[in-house]
Write a protein that holds these residues in place. Structure first.
Motif, PDB file in Angstrom:
ATOM      1  N   ASN A 202     -56.435 -15.266   4.428  1.00  9.80           N
ATOM      2  CA  ASN A 202     -57.420 -15.448   5.310  1.00  9.80           C
ATOM      3  C   ASN A 202     -57.045 -15.460   6.734  1.00  9.80           C
ATOM      4  O   ASN A 202     -56.449 -16.316   7.483  1.00  9.80           O
ATOM      5  CB  ASN A 202     -58.091 -16.814   5.042  1.00  9.80           C
ATOM      6  CG  ASN A 202     -59.610 -17.053   5.789  1.00  9.80           C
ATOM      7  OD1 ASN A 202     -59.984 -15.897   6.567  1.00  9.80           O
ATOM      8  ND2 ASN A 202     -60.170 -17.951   5.737  1.00  9.80           N
ATOM      9  N   PHE A 203     -57.443 -14.369   7.639  1.00 13.34           N
ATOM     10  CA  PHE A 203     -57.220 -14.361   8.807  1.00 13.34           C
ATOM     11  C   PHE A 203     -58.228 -14.851   9.599  1.00 13.34           C
ATOM     12  O   PHE A 203     -58.377 -15.134  11.032  1.00 13.34           O
ATOM     13  CB  PHE A 203     -57.116 -12.652   9.571  1.00 13.34           C
ATOM     14  CG  PHE A 203     -56.027 -11.910   8.726  1.00 13.34           C
ATOM     15  CD1 PHE A 203     -54.859 -12.503   8.225  1.00 13.34           C
ATOM     16  CD2 PHE A 203     -55.918 -10.636   8.646  1.00 13.34           C
ATOM     17  CE1 PHE A 203     -53.818 -11.901   7.938  1.00 13.34           C
ATOM     18  CE2 PHE A 203     -54.852  -9.969   8.283  1.00 13.34           C
ATOM     19  CZ  PHE A 203     -53.704 -10.669   7.850  1.00 13.34           C
ATOM     20  N   HIS A 204     -59.536 -15.026   9.058  1.00 12.13           N
ATOM     21  CA  HIS A 204     -60.698 -15.454   9.755  1.00 12.13           C
ATOM     22  C   HIS A 204     -61.125 -16.752   9.626  1.00 12.13           C
ATOM     23  O   HIS A 204     -61.873 -17.334   9.113  1.00 12.13           O
ATOM     24  CB  HIS A 204     -61.657 -14.614   9.030  1.00 12.13           C
ATOM     25  CG  HIS A 204     -61.946 -13.201   9.174  1.00 12.13           C
ATOM     26  ND1 HIS A 204     -62.474 -12.156  10.019  1.00 12.13           N
ATOM     27  CD2 HIS A 204     -61.385 -12.349   8.465  1.00 12.13           C
ATOM     28  CE1 HIS A 204     -62.244 -11.055  10.057  1.00 12.13           C
ATOM     29  NE2 HIS A 204     -61.432 -11.135   8.960  1.00 12.13           N
ATOM     30  N   ILE A 205     -59.938 -17.445  10.419  1.00 14.70           N
ATOM     31  CA  ILE A 205     -59.853 -19.011  10.480  1.00 14.70           C
ATOM     32  C   ILE A 205     -59.124 -19.318  11.615  1.00 14.70           C
ATOM     33  O   ILE A 205     -58.103 -18.411  12.107  1.00 14.70           O
ATOM     34  CB  ILE A 205     -59.067 -19.382   9.037  1.00 14.70           C
ATOM     35  CG1 ILE A 205     -59.217 -20.909   9.014  1.00 14.70           C
ATOM     36  CG2 ILE A 205     -57.877 -18.899   9.042  1.00 14.70           C
ATOM     37  CD1 ILE A 205     -58.675 -21.329   7.526  1.00 14.70           C
ATOM     38  N   ALA A 206     -59.424 -20.468  12.153  1.00 13.70           N
ATOM     39  CA  ALA A 206     -58.862 -20.772  13.429  1.00 13.70           C
ATOM     40  C   ALA A 206     -57.511 -21.142  13.626  1.00 13.70           C
ATOM     41  O   ALA A 206     -56.653 -20.501  14.551  1.00 13.70           O
ATOM     42  CB  ALA A 206     -59.432 -22.181  13.859  1.00 13.70           C
ATOM     43  N   SER A 207     -56.829 -21.183  12.463  1.00 17.47           N
ATOM     44  CA  SER A 207     -55.364 -21.391  12.229  1.00 17.47           C
ATOM     45  C   SER A 207     -54.503 -20.200  12.309  1.00 17.47           C
ATOM     46  O   SER A 207     -53.218 -20.322  12.113  1.00 17.47           O
ATOM     47  CB  SER A 207     -55.005 -22.356  11.181  1.00 17.47           C
ATOM     48  OG  SER A 207     -55.404 -21.736   9.908  1.00 17.47           O
TER      49      SER A 207
END
Length: 216
Positions: A202-207
């Protein structure tokens, strides 16, 4: 907050001298810091070497990916989102802050086709959105042992989208690599500068974001 985020220093170069050719061979790239610490947290195999470089000249933010891979997957059915999404590519995401509301995505394949879209939390994507016209230039090349994706993004467009804060740009830097697991069946390997520490890719995450620091 940026104090605990990975940091990449974007060196300042002389203005209007870096021409985007897709070859990454302008002498000004010698001033860039070379970023190589890419990982695939969800795949046991070590990914092929990636070099990312960025410089700026107060007019443009320049970037250059060199990916040491010649087994390239590209789908050329058309120039749409699905074809680019099924191809090997590099990706840069920008956000104003960690709310990801919104954030902006550039996904670029080895033919320099650009999938640009605005995104919102929980993977809500608007593919009708495009990066402001005439504010993005991308070219690419394929060589004996690598492919290169080189581009320029206007500083004015980054400011217009509220993406520069105290000379910092919160950025995700990624690669999608497709491997053939059976005849004509391909599966992606997801590669990132920052480990988002998620169980599933998951690239679509703040971290998944770090910081690009514009140097003076």
């Amino acid at each position: 907050m940026t104090q605990d985020m990975k940091n990449y220093e974007v060196q300042l170069v002389e203005e209007n001298l870096l021409e985007v050719t897709g070859k990454g061979d302008n002498p000004l790239w010698e001033d860039a810091t070379i970023l190589t610490d890419f990982i695939s947290p969800w795949d046991a195999a070590k990914p092929a070497k990636i070099e990312f470089k960025s410089v700026w000249d107060r007019e443009n933010l320049y970037f250059c990916f060199t990916v040491y891979d010649t087994n390239i997957r590209i789908e050329m059915k058309d120039d749409g989102v699905e074809s680019i999404g099924n191809s090997d590519r590099v990706e840069i995401f920008f956000r104003a802050d960690d709310t990801l509301n919104p954030y902006y995505c550039l996904e670029i394949d080895t033919a320099a086709r650009v999938m640009d879209f605005v995104a919102y939390p929980n993977k809500k994507f608007d593919f009708d959105w495009n990066w402001p016209q005439s504010n993005l230039e991308v070219k690419s090349s394929i060589n004996d042992n690598s492919f290169i994706v080189e581009g320029a993004i206007s500083i004015s467009s980054l400011k217009m989208l509220n993406l520069i804060n105290d000379d910092k740009i919160e950025t995700g830097i990624f690669r999608a690599k497709y491997n053939e697991v059976e005849k004509s069946i391909f599966e992606p390997v997801w590669i990132s500068w920052v480990n988002p520490n998620t169980e599933e890719p998951n690239f679509h995450i703040a971290s998944s974001f770090g910081v690009m620091q514009l140097m003076e």
